[in-house]
Design an enzyme around this catalytic site. Structure first.
Site, short mmCIF file in Angstrom:
data_model
loop_
_atom_site.label_atom_id
_atom_site.label_comp_id
_atom_site.label_asym_id
_atom_site.label_seq_id
_atom_site.Cartn_x
_atom_site.Cartn_y
_atom_site.Cartn_z
N ASP A 1 0.80 -1.23 0.00
CA ASP A 1 0.00 0.00 0.00
C ASP A 1 0.83 1.27 0.00
O ASP A 1 0.29 2.37 -0.11
CB ASP A 1 -0.98 0.00 1.19
N CYS B 1 -19.04 4.46 12.54
CA CYS B 1 -17.81 5.27 12.44
C CYS B 1 -17.85 6.41 13.45
O CYS B 1 -18.76 7.25 13.43
CB CYS B 1 -17.66 5.82 11.02
N CYS C 1 -7.72 2.34 13.89
CA CYS C 1 -9.09 2.15 14.36
C CYS C 1 -9.68 0.95 13.63
O CYS C 1 -9.46 0.78 12.42
CB CYS C 1 -9.92 3.40 14.07
N CYS D 1 -15.01 0.04 11.94
CA CYS D 1 -15.77 -0.34 10.74
C CYS D 1 -15.49 -1.78 10.31
O CYS D 1 -16.19 -2.31 9.44
CB CYS D 1 -15.51 0.63 9.60
#
Length: 378
Positions: A134, A198, A240, A243
């Site tokens: 990525d 979220c 985080c 989600c």
């Protein structure tokens, strides 16, 4: 060269080196992704961490001469920690997101891709390859989607039928013309749990994220955090997972295929107060091997301060006062000042009053004043 036979051999070989899923895609430009990226740019939703040149992100021929196909790979990572340490009053803990458990996934992916490259070059004379993760130019999720690894979920993650979204992605452009695989159909349906959960409303709509509001992004920034985000971060020191953990497709998904991905409990859920005292060398020794360390210790320490404020951890007051008075970094001094106000107590208030009179950085001073304002609310 029998490319169809070679493709079968590549798939078999990939399993022997610990690649959990592999797919093949055409190297045509990613026109739909291009429009989405342009829209992201127009709206100011980009994080700034990605490749700046949109054309390079969606046009394999700009970064590789005469590409014939792209190989996409996925590695499944654990979603549950065995015997996680429990935080308690006086010993509060932070949490790294699951993608930062174990060894840095960039290192793991590069090793797998390097073995795949060596295999192809041994099999095919003149084989050329360019591998990336990525941090590379290509939009890795667009490649994975086209290669049939998974579909792009409403939370902007690739969701695989086998492993949910708990996968690391890598890709390799090559001059070998492999037959492309078929993309999967979107299986999110009417579900919108990720959008609703979220914490900061970063998922503005299905498949569209305002990266600047995403807690994963915010925990990686080095500057002062806005107040609305400080109260949302909780005890997250990096990343985080909200989600992902809410996603029905991730229910029961927990794979422990790779020993190097196993979380070290004291690193993945570290005690917060000791983080504030780490030197650069100590930080590197403790966290240097995980993905969450790539921005250095400053964001992690700032986030740890915010987490201690979240817990209103009174035992941290002396350490926060030390940072308020002695730390050379305005972001750390200011955030400590805000946290002291959030925690409260006469000792904290006295330290803030002293700091208010000697702080010279305007932004740090503003945070100190915010800390003092908490006392006026009581």
């Amino acid at each position: 060269m029998d490319v169809a036979e070679l493709k079968k051999e590549v798939i078999v070989f990939s399993k022997t080196i610990g690649i959990d899923k592999i797919g093949f895609a055409s190297p045509d430009p990613f026109t739909e992704m291009k429009q989405r990226l342009i829209r992201q740019q127009e709206l100011g939703y980009q994080s700034g961490f990605e490749e700046k040149d949109i054309e390079k992100r969606v046009t394999p021929s700009l970064i590789f001469d005469s590409p014939q196909s792209i190989i996409a790979i996925a590695l499944a990572y654990p979603s549950k920690m065995k015997n996680p340490p429990k935080g308690k009053k006086g010993e509060r803990r932070g949490i790294f997101c699951r993608a930062s458990w174990g060894e840095d996934y960039h290192t793991i992916l590069r090793e797998k891709l390097a073995k795949l490259e060596a295999f192809l070059k041994e099999k095919v004379e003149g084989a050329r390859c360019k591998s990336m993760t990525d941090t590379g130019e290509l939009a890795d999720r667009a490649v994975a989607e086209r290669a049939g690894i998974g579909w792009s979920g409403k939370n902007c993650a690739i969701i695989t039928p086998e492993f949910g979204s708990y996968v690391y992605l890598g890709e390799m452009i090559t001059n070998i013309p492999f037959e492309p695989d078929t993309p999967l159909e979107d299986q999110c349906g009417d579900c919108r749990k990720c959008l609703d959960v979220c914490p900061t409303g970063a998922l503005v709509s299905a498949g569209q994220i305002n990266a600047k509001r995403c807690i994963s992004y915010l925990t990686q920034t080095k500057d002062f955090l806005e107040d609305e985000f400080k109260v949302k971060i909780g005890n997250r020191v990096y990343g985080c997972d909200s989600c992902q953990t809410i996603c029905p497709k991730n229910k029961g998904m927990d794979f422990h295929f790779h020993e190097e991905m196993e979380p070290e409990p004291e690193v993945a859920k570290p005690l917060l107060e000791p983080i504030l005292r780490l030197s650069n060398r100590e930080f590197k020794e403790l966290f240097g091997h995980v993905a969450g360390a790539w921005r250095g210790k400053k964001p992690i320490q700032r986030n740890a301060i915010v987490a201690l404020a979240h817990f209103k951890e009174e035992s941290a007051v002396p350490e926060l006062i030390r940072l308020l008075h002695e730390d050379p970094r305005p972001v750390i001094r200011g955030t400590a000042g805000w946290a002291l106000g959030k925690i409260g107590g006469e000792e904290a208030k006295g330290a803030l009053l002293v700091a208010q009179n000697k702080e010279e950085d305007p932004e740090a001073l503003e945070e100190i004043r915010k800390g003092l304002a908490f006392f006026e609310m009581d």
